[in-house]
Design an enzyme around this catalytic site. Sequence first.
Site, PDB file in Angstrom:
ATOM      1  N   GLU A 157       0.830  -1.210   0.000  1.00  0.00           N
ATOM      2  CA  GLU A 157       0.000   0.000   0.000  1.00  0.00           C
ATOM      3  C   GLU A 157       0.870   1.270   0.000  1.00  0.00           C
ATOM      4  O   GLU A 157       0.591   2.228   0.726  1.00  0.00           O
ATOM      5  CB  GLU A 157      -0.971  -0.002   1.183  1.00  0.00           C
ATOM      6  CG  GLU A 157      -2.019  -1.096   1.085  1.00  0.00           C
ATOM      7  CD  GLU A 157      -3.086  -1.013   2.146  1.00  0.00           C
ATOM      8  OE1 GLU A 157      -4.231  -1.390   1.867  1.00  0.00           O
ATOM      9  OE2 GLU A 157      -2.776  -0.582   3.277  1.00  0.00           O
ATOM     10  N   GLU A 239      -6.466  -7.774  -0.844  1.00  0.00           N
ATOM     11  CA  GLU A 239      -7.029  -7.742   0.510  1.00  0.00           C
ATOM     12  C   GLU A 239      -8.526  -7.486   0.399  1.00  0.00           C
ATOM     13  O   GLU A 239      -8.955  -6.349   0.198  1.00  0.00           O
ATOM     14  CB  GLU A 239      -6.381  -6.648   1.366  1.00  0.00           C
ATOM     15  CG  GLU A 239      -4.939  -6.895   1.727  1.00  0.00           C
ATOM     16  CD  GLU A 239      -4.397  -5.856   2.701  1.00  0.00           C
ATOM     17  OE1 GLU A 239      -5.207  -5.101   3.303  1.00  0.00           O
ATOM     18  OE2 GLU A 239      -3.162  -5.792   2.860  1.00  0.00           O
TER      19      GLU A 239
END
Length: 588
Positions: A157, A239
């Site tokens: 991320e 995710e």
Amino acid sequence: MHTFAVKEKDFYLDEKPFKILSGAVHYFRIHPADWRHSLHNLKALGFNTVETYIPWNMHEKIENDFNFREGLDVVKFIQTAQEEGLFVIVRPSPYICAEWELGGLPAWLLQKDCRVRSSDPRYLEYVSRYYQHLFKLLCPLQITNGGPILMMQVENEYGSYGEDKDYLKALAKMMKDNGVDVALFTSDGAWHATLEAGSLVEEGILETGNFGSKATENFENILAFQKEKGVSQPLMCMEFWDGWFNRWGEPIVTRDQDEMVEALEEVVKQASVNLYMFHGGTNFGFMNGCSARGTHDLHQITSYDYGAPLDEQGNPTEGYYKIQAMIHRLFPEIKQEQPWIKESMQVSDIELVDKVSLFEVIDQIADKQTFKYPVSMDKAGQSYGYMLYQTTTKRDIVEEKYRIIDGRDRAQFFLNQELQATQYQEEIGEEILVKQPFETNEVSILMENMGRVNYGAKLLADTQEKGIRTGVMSDIHFVLNWSQYALDFERIGAIEFNHAWKEGVPGFYKYKFELNETLDSNLDLSGFGKGLVFVNGFNIGRFWNKGPIKSLYIPHGLFNLGENEIIIFETEGIYQDKINLVRHKVIE
């Protein structure tokens, strides 16, 4: 030997289109005696892959001291997954977030002259040294070498933190130079700004998205980004957030399970997926992370149950069976099995056998360091847990005011071993008014690092350095000549309980009991204040009567047949003469 490839529209296993159905299981959040249990239940769900992060701060907690043993034996975890018929996705990036202390970065990095998560060559040197050890273990397990590892992550991320493409390229090169030859990927929030900042699609590296709903909209964003960059890649939600984490003093976060399965179905109809989490597990020791809201930090609890398909113990939930039914409906050819279910035990009225004040045994659990001015825990070599600061002051007036300047996260201020004030975060720095009975008085301050921020702009904030950073003032001047004690709980067995116990101050409480079978259990701590629990010497984590959970999970692998010992370190002076092991967690 299998082959795996990332092509324009699909993943291919043995040259056939392959939908990755993966679930996140963090080996470091689960006792190794339970790894196979969790992995079997993932396979039984009908999934074909397990994903795990690798926490740098556990494998190199002390600089240059690398640990891949026992509960950190990632090789054994991956081999167990392969034995269970699962492929593996590994996310070994230096930073993992994961609601883990400092996002998995070792705390000692904060004392280095470098900028983490950047192309700063000094930071990259530390990463390189770690990677040289790590990839010697991982590379033989790649699918290209007959192992189960399909893909590895470059960074985590990063588009939600920076846009330093030189950094991302350096990590990717470092991985390849250390023998990584499986597909690489990045994962980011599925909107343009984060995809642009965090991806390396121009380098041929797969970009995946992280989200928990609105799959069609998010995949359209990713496809539009691919079109803009002139590339075509398979879609994957790296995710899929099937639940959420929890923080002290807040209600348990829940998600409607039918809504969750409906959102997941929208993903798997279009793409590959990784459930985050499949089995959340436990933030053992001091490894819980922390969210940030402006100047206020919101520390996360010990349980990482996450509302996942497997509960903290590793048993299937309602959501597990609903996902299993959905997978069977969409993919009837996939083999599924019944999940394994562990039993729990109850043991009542375990009696207190000894208790002792922290002040009486501080020399047994900590080595003394002396400083003219107090220094932070980090500068004194204590990355996690607690530090006790002590000095003596000469009385000027009977009623005096003290202030702790620049401290974090929680302070208990004692005068002559009597609690005067407890301050938390922004309260630290407020005046503490005390009556000094003697000409010379002892000041003791117990500082607790409650967990560092794991996500966002505060990774390098000054509040990530714990303990007392500037000093302690009496009246309007700084007090000198401090003794500092870094509490070393690996020495918990060295404590001699034949010293005095004093009411209302931090202390240790020992309980002993016998077992003729070892099953999972939960320690009911609803009659205690705040502190830590050690089961046969192992730190199972923090408790706090703020809730929302007032118990700690104990995996069966920590118990002994025969004699067992529980030691509770409690800081508020609130304890019980008897404790109970219960079958279910205690939620307020």
